[in-house]
Design an enzyme around this catalytic site. Structure first.
Site, PDB file in Angstrom:
ATOM      1  N   GLY A 143      11.515  33.447  36.790  1.00  0.00           N
ATOM      2  CA  GLY A 143      11.178  32.407  36.196  1.00  0.00           C
ATOM      3  C   GLY A 143      12.194  31.320  36.835  1.00  0.00           C
ATOM      4  O   GLY A 143      13.117  31.694  37.699  1.00  0.00           O
ATOM      5  N   PHE A 147      18.718  24.786  36.742  1.00  0.00           N
ATOM      6  CA  PHE A 147      19.595  24.992  37.755  1.00  0.00           C
ATOM      7  C   PHE A 147      19.319  26.196  38.672  1.00  0.00           C
ATOM      8  O   PHE A 147      20.144  26.430  39.601  1.00  0.00           O
ATOM      9  CB  PHE A 147      21.040  25.199  37.144  1.00  0.00           C
ATOM     10  CG  PHE A 147      21.660  23.757  36.438  1.00  0.00           C
ATOM     11  CD1 PHE A 147      22.012  22.658  36.991  1.00  0.00           C
ATOM     12  CD2 PHE A 147      21.566  23.934  34.711  1.00  0.00           C
ATOM     13  CE1 PHE A 147      22.385  21.418  36.411  1.00  0.00           C
ATOM     14  CE2 PHE A 147      22.232  22.812  34.405  1.00  0.00           C
ATOM     15  CZ  PHE A 147      22.394  21.484  35.208  1.00  0.00           C
ATOM     16  N   VAL A 150      15.231  33.237  38.295  1.00  0.00           N
ATOM     17  CA  VAL A 150      15.927  34.220  38.035  1.00  0.00           C
ATOM     18  C   VAL A 150      14.956  35.375  38.523  1.00  0.00           C
ATOM     19  O   VAL A 150      13.822  35.326  38.435  1.00  0.00           O
ATOM     20  CB  VAL A 150      15.663  34.334  36.350  1.00  0.00           C
ATOM     21  CG1 VAL A 150      16.118  35.749  35.826  1.00  0.00           C
ATOM     22  CG2 VAL A 150      16.489  33.321  35.732  1.00  0.00           C
ATOM     23  N   ASP A 259      19.640  23.936  24.008  1.00  0.00           N
ATOM     24  CA  ASP A 259      18.655  24.238  24.798  1.00  0.00           C
ATOM     25  C   ASP A 259      17.836  25.284  23.986  1.00  0.00           C
ATOM     26  O   ASP A 259      17.230  26.123  24.960  1.00  0.00           O
ATOM     27  CB  ASP A 259      18.787  24.150  26.236  1.00  0.00           C
ATOM     28  CG  ASP A 259      17.580  23.942  26.997  1.00  0.00           C
ATOM     29  OD1 ASP A 259      16.727  23.237  26.699  1.00  0.00           O
ATOM     30  OD2 ASP A 259      17.376  24.122  28.172  1.00  0.00           O
TER      31      ASP A 259
END
Length: 427
Positions: A143, A147, A150, A259
């Protein structure tokens, strides 16, 4: 009167010395705190005084000074210094004991941290990660985030990992890397993502994280070939609630994740949820809120006060949790195109809870079933309770929202009641 050579004891009147008759008190244990002045220097008084150590007789009887006679008035000035000295010694001893215990505790903490860092901060080179991910091949991409990306990988010692590679060309990437390293190295909870190692080179920065084989909650909600039961969703959201409760109330300084969203909720082999991505998390010190000049949270999940004023607090996480709770059971994103004008996810849910409306119109059809189903009522009641909790978490005003402790407790009660009503673990 001869009272000698007995085991008599106790106080006698000191005026006894004025008796005209002869009295022999020797070889007993009489007590007289004052000096006896006999009328005559009779020899028996001398014997009485010698054989009764607690009797004080006049010096003219030529007897040794008795104990009572040597007593003087207490010197309070000296006593003051003695008492002060004793208190000082006690305080010093107590202080020393506290320091010893604290030092012992600090040594244990330092040893624990050192041991932890020895395991966590095992330096991994960029070359090792390239090999582990097959050159960061696209097939290993799990994903992307704000920033970086992964990737799935396997280290040389056969440990499966997730590698979060930061895009250093993006503004804030360096700060996000440092922030996530700081947060993940200091917090420990079964429902928080665990850091395995890091790669901190001049032009390459990455976090090596515990691999979550079942991906994210977002993947499970929107993948056509995946589905989750009511209980699985309840358990996942309870895990998230416990993780946020720890961040808000279980750490020395409250931590705000900032978040919370389905893509940041990762699932392990047993479908246990782990909250991830602490790149914009904040420590709230000296109060219960702070102000940010730049808003980085995700649209649709951020609290109104964060988006408009930059106000960061634990209540903002509670709001985000409420939105995720709605999405988990409705399979509707807060940014869905159906929400236009004044109609949003919250209002849509609230309207469904009115007496004349039906909860089945908003929840995921896969989990409610049909009315003919014997457990339909139990499912409907359970889902209604979940939606009421979600609305309580996502109230417009921060002060009207419940906290994560209460949210976790409420979810536990909802699950317990559901299991009792339907009696099914796989429902």
């Amino acid at each position: 009167m001869d009272l000698s050579n007995n085991h008599f004891s106790g106080n006698i009147p000191c005026s006894i010395g004025g008796l005209q008759n002869m009295i022999n008190l020797s070889l007993n244990s009489w007590i007289c705190p004052k000096t006896i002045h006999p009328e005559r220097s009779q020899s028996h008084w001398k014997h009485s005084c010698i054989s009764n150590g607690a009797l004080c007789c006049a010096s003219r009887l030529h007897v040794p000074l008795c104990k009572n006679r040597t007593k003087v008035k207490p010197n309070w000035r000296k006593a003051k210094y003695i008492i002060s000295g004793v208190i000082s010694v006690i305080l010093l001893a107590a202080t020393a004991l506290i320091l010893i215990l604290r030092k012992k505790r600090n040594v244990e903490v330092v040893q624990e941290i050192a041991s932890l860092h020895q395991f966590l901060w095992r330096r991994v080179s960029c070359l090792e990660l390239v090999r582990a991910t097959n050159g960061f091949h696209e097939s290993n991409l799990l994903g992307t985030g704000g920033f970086g990306s992964v990737y799935r990988g396997t280290l040389s010692d056969r440990i499966d990992i997730a590698v979060k590679v930061f895009n250093l060309q993006l503004e804030g990437a360096f700060k996000s890397f440092d922030k996530e390293c700081e947060m993940l190295s200091n917090i420990r909870h079964r429902n928080l993502i665990k850091i395995v190692s890091c790669c901190d080179e001049l032009d390459f920065k990455a976090l090596i994280l515990q691999l979550m084989p079942n991906g994210s909650l977002e993947n499970w909600l929107y993948s056509p070939n995946r589905s989750m039961t009511i209980l699985q969703r309840l358990d996942i959201m309870k895990d998230v609630a416990l993780a946020l409760e720890y961040l808000h109330h279980g750490y020395s300084i409250p931590i705000v994740h900032c978040d919370v969203k389905p893509s940041n909720i990762l699932l392990d082999d047993d479908m246990v949820a782990h909250v991830a991505d602490f790149g914009i998390a904040r420590l709230i010190g000296g109060g219960d809120s702070m102000t940010e000049t730049m808003t980085l949270a995700t649209v649709g999940y951020m609290a109104p006060e964060y988006g408009m004023e930059g106000s960061v607090s634990t209540r903002g996480d509670v709001y985000s949790f409420g939105i995720v709770l709605m999405e988990t059971f409705t399979k509707r994103k807060p940014t869905d195109e159906m929400f236009v004008g004044e109609m949003d996810l919250k209002q849509w849910i609230a309207d469904s809870l009115f007496p004349d409306a039906a909860i089945r119109e908003v929840v995921d059809a896969d989990i409610l079933g049909v009315e003919e189903d014997g457990d339909f009522v139990s499912r409907r009641d359970c889902l209604s309770s979940v939606m009421r909790l979600a609305l309580a978490c996502s109230a417009a005003l921060p002060g009207e929202r419940i906290n994560m402790k209460d949210a976790a407790i409420t979810l536990t009660k909802i699950k317990t009641k559901y299991l009792k009503d339907c009696g099914g673990i796989n429902s």
